[in-house]
Every structure is written in C-alpha cells, then in structure tokens.
Design a protein around this motif. Sequence first.
Motif, PDB file in Angstrom:
ATOM      1  N   LEU A  10     114.163  75.241  -5.520  1.00 16.56           N
ATOM      2  CA  LEU A  10     115.159  75.617  -6.515  1.00 16.56           C
ATOM      3  C   LEU A  10     115.198  74.573  -7.618  1.00 16.56           C
ATOM      4  CD1 LEU A  10     118.025  76.433  -3.988  1.00 16.56           C
ATOM      5  CD2 LEU A  10     116.415  78.042  -5.002  1.00 16.56           C
ATOM      6  N   MET A  11     115.436  75.023  -8.841  1.00 13.59           N
ATOM      7  CA  MET A  11     115.529  74.109  -9.971  1.00 13.59           C
ATOM      8  C   MET A  11     116.796  74.451 -10.748  1.00 13.59           C
ATOM      9  SD  MET A  11     112.506  73.324 -12.575  1.00 13.59           S
ATOM     10  CE  MET A  11     112.604  72.046 -13.764  1.00 13.59           C
ATOM     11  N   LEU A  12     117.534  73.402 -11.122  1.00 19.45           N
ATOM     12  CA  LEU A  12     118.765  73.622 -11.873  1.00 19.45           C
ATOM     13  C   LEU A  12     118.468  74.167 -13.254  1.00 19.45           C
ATOM     14  CD1 LEU A  12     120.771  70.385 -11.064  1.00 19.45           C
ATOM     15  CD2 LEU A  12     121.139  72.671 -10.155  1.00 19.45           C
ATOM     16  N   PRO A  13     119.278  75.103 -13.739  1.00 23.98           N
ATOM     17  CA  PRO A  13     119.089  75.583 -15.115  1.00 23.98           C
ATOM     18  C   PRO A  13     119.533  74.516 -16.105  1.00 23.98           C
ATOM     19  CG  PRO A  13     121.039  76.561 -14.157  1.00 23.98           C
ATOM     20  CD  PRO A  13     120.368  75.763 -13.060  1.00 23.98           C
ATOM     21  N   VAL A  14     119.034  74.594 -17.310  1.00 23.71           N
ATOM     22  CA  VAL A  14     119.426  73.664 -18.370  1.00 23.71           C
ATOM     23  C   VAL A  14     120.696  74.195 -19.020  1.00 23.71           C
ATOM     24  CG1 VAL A  14     118.734  72.674 -20.571  1.00 23.71           C
ATOM     25  CG2 VAL A  14     117.050  73.000 -18.773  1.00 23.71           C
ATOM     26  N   THR A  51     118.351  67.667 -22.865  1.00 22.55           N
ATOM     27  CA  THR A  51     117.416  68.534 -22.155  1.00 22.55           C
ATOM     28  C   THR A  51     115.981  68.064 -22.261  1.00 22.55           C
ATOM     29  OG1 THR A  51     117.204  69.943 -24.101  1.00 22.55           O
ATOM     30  CG2 THR A  51     118.875  70.545 -22.461  1.00 22.55           C
ATOM     31  N   SER A  52     115.695  67.106 -23.126  1.00 19.96           N
ATOM     32  CA  SER A  52     114.319  66.644 -23.270  1.00 19.96           C
ATOM     33  C   SER A  52     114.289  65.130 -23.432  1.00 19.96           C
ATOM     34  CB  SER A  52     113.647  67.318 -24.459  1.00 19.96           C
ATOM     35  OG  SER A  52     114.342  67.000 -25.642  1.00 19.96           O
ATOM     36  N   SER A  57     113.623  65.632 -16.292  1.00 19.86           N
ATOM     37  CA  SER A  57     114.685  66.576 -15.990  1.00 19.86           C
ATOM     38  C   SER A  57     115.034  66.409 -14.527  1.00 19.86           C
ATOM     39  CB  SER A  57     114.236  68.008 -16.288  1.00 19.86           C
ATOM     40  OG  SER A  57     113.147  68.352 -15.471  1.00 19.86           O
ATOM     41  N   ALA A  58     116.050  67.127 -14.082  1.00 17.67           N
ATOM     42  CA  ALA A  58     116.433  67.053 -12.678  1.00 17.67           C
ATOM     43  C   ALA A  58     115.271  67.552 -11.821  1.00 17.67           C
ATOM     44  CB  ALA A  58     117.675  67.891 -12.437  1.00 17.67           C
ATOM     45  N   PRO A  59     114.923  66.803 -10.795  1.00 12.84           N
ATOM     46  CA  PRO A  59     113.801  67.237  -9.965  1.00 12.84           C
ATOM     47  C   PRO A  59     114.166  68.499  -9.185  1.00 12.84           C
ATOM     48  CG  PRO A  59     114.879  65.351  -8.977  1.00 12.84           C
ATOM     49  CD  PRO A  59     115.518  65.570 -10.319  1.00 12.84           C
ATOM     50  N   PRO A  60     113.191  69.371  -8.946  1.00  8.02           N
ATOM     51  CA  PRO A  60     113.482  70.555  -8.135  1.00  8.02           C
ATOM     52  C   PRO A  60     113.789  70.141  -6.699  1.00  8.02           C
ATOM     53  CG  PRO A  60     111.154  70.458  -8.742  1.00  8.02           C
ATOM     54  CD  PRO A  60     111.831  69.314  -9.412  1.00  8.02           C
ATOM     55  N   MET A  61     114.544  70.965  -5.993  1.00 10.18           N
ATOM     56  CA  MET A  61     114.856  70.660  -4.603  1.00 10.18           C
ATOM     57  C   MET A  61     114.281  71.761  -3.725  1.00 10.18           C
ATOM     58  SD  MET A  61     118.942  71.215  -4.572  1.00 10.18           S
ATOM     59  CE  MET A  61     119.651  72.802  -4.908  1.00 10.18           C
ATOM     60  N   ILE A  92     125.775  70.130  -5.918  1.00  8.43           N
ATOM     61  CA  ILE A  92     125.078  71.374  -6.220  1.00  8.43           C
ATOM     62  C   ILE A  92     125.326  72.335  -5.063  1.00  8.43           C
ATOM     63  CG2 ILE A  92     122.828  72.434  -6.657  1.00  8.43           C
ATOM     64  CD1 ILE A  92     121.898  69.514  -7.395  1.00  8.43           C
ATOM     65  N   ARG A  93     125.947  73.466  -5.364  1.00 12.90           N
ATOM     66  CA  ARG A  93     126.170  74.511  -4.360  1.00 12.90           C
ATOM     67  C   ARG A  93     125.357  75.723  -4.765  1.00 12.90           C
ATOM     68  NH1 ARG A  93     131.404  72.489  -5.294  1.00 12.90           N
ATOM     69  NH2 ARG A  93     132.099  71.223  -3.544  1.00 12.90           N
ATOM     70  N   TRP A  94     124.630  76.304  -3.833  1.00 11.27           N
ATOM     71  CA  TRP A  94     123.798  77.444  -4.143  1.00 11.27           C
ATOM     72  C   TRP A  94     123.925  78.512  -3.079  1.00 11.27           C
ATOM     73  CZ3 TRP A  94     120.165  78.171  -0.373  1.00 11.27           C
ATOM     74  CH2 TRP A  94     119.856  77.088   0.419  1.00 11.27           C
ATOM     75  N   ARG A  95     123.653  79.752  -3.495  1.00  9.40           N
ATOM     76  CA  ARG A  95     123.685  80.912  -2.581  1.00  9.40           C
ATOM     77  C   ARG A  95     122.651  81.914  -3.066  1.00  9.40           C
ATOM     78  NH1 ARG A  95     128.859  82.750  -3.115  1.00  9.40           N
ATOM     79  NH2 ARG A  95     128.213  84.152  -4.753  1.00  9.40           N
ATOM     80  N   LEU A  96     121.782  82.345  -2.207  1.00  9.87           N
ATOM     81  CA  LEU A  96     120.791  83.344  -2.549  1.00  9.87           C
ATOM     82  C   LEU A  96     121.367  84.713  -2.243  1.00  9.87           C
ATOM     83  CD1 LEU A  96     117.634  81.668  -0.980  1.00  9.87           C
ATOM     84  CD2 LEU A  96     118.417  81.545  -3.349  1.00  9.87           C
TER      85      LEU A  96
END
Length: 99
Positions: A10-14, A51-52, A57-61, A92-96
């Motif tokens: 998963l990667m955080l959106p900008v 953003t640049s 950028s934030a590393p993907p997890m 960071i909270r996520w749900r698929l």
Amino acid sequence: MDAVRQTITLMLPVPLMPLPYTETITTDEPAGTHSTPTPKGPQPRQLAMRTSAGGASAPPMTVPLQGSWRSHSGERVVQLDGKAGESGRLTIRWRLTAP
C-alpha cells in the motif's frame, strides 16, 4: 498484490491541499520576551505537504494477507522526525473493501 508471498503493498496518496492540525506551544520564557506574544492554548493551523522533495516520498508499506483480501484492515504508526524538533507520529489506518 503478491499472490505467492500473500502480501499487498500500500502507498499513501499525495494530499492535494493543506492538512489541518492543532498546534499548542508551551514555554517557560517570561511574557514580553518576544516582540510577538506566544499564543495561548491550541491554535488551528494548516500544513502544506511537499510532494516532491528530491523524489522522496513516504515509503510503501507491505502487509501480510490471510484469506480473502476483501476482509483486511489494519493500523501502522510511523515516527516522524523533524529538522527543528517538530517530530511526531503519523497513524495510518486502512481497510480493503470490494467495490
């Protein structure tokens, strides 16, 4: 999604606009030390996200999957370091979910 390793990355959106936050300043300096008085109590602020920053950028997890990918959620806390002592934590909270 890596079906062999049973993981998903998963990667955080900008952010497209400034993020709101609350700033509370505490100091032991006496009043009148500075030309601008120190604000009292929580102050609403906004932070424009870069953003640049040299391509950084934030590393993907990568998170493990068990069973169907449609029923996963989780939380990860990332410690943020600031250059001028403004460190903090990003939760960071996520749900698929299936469309």
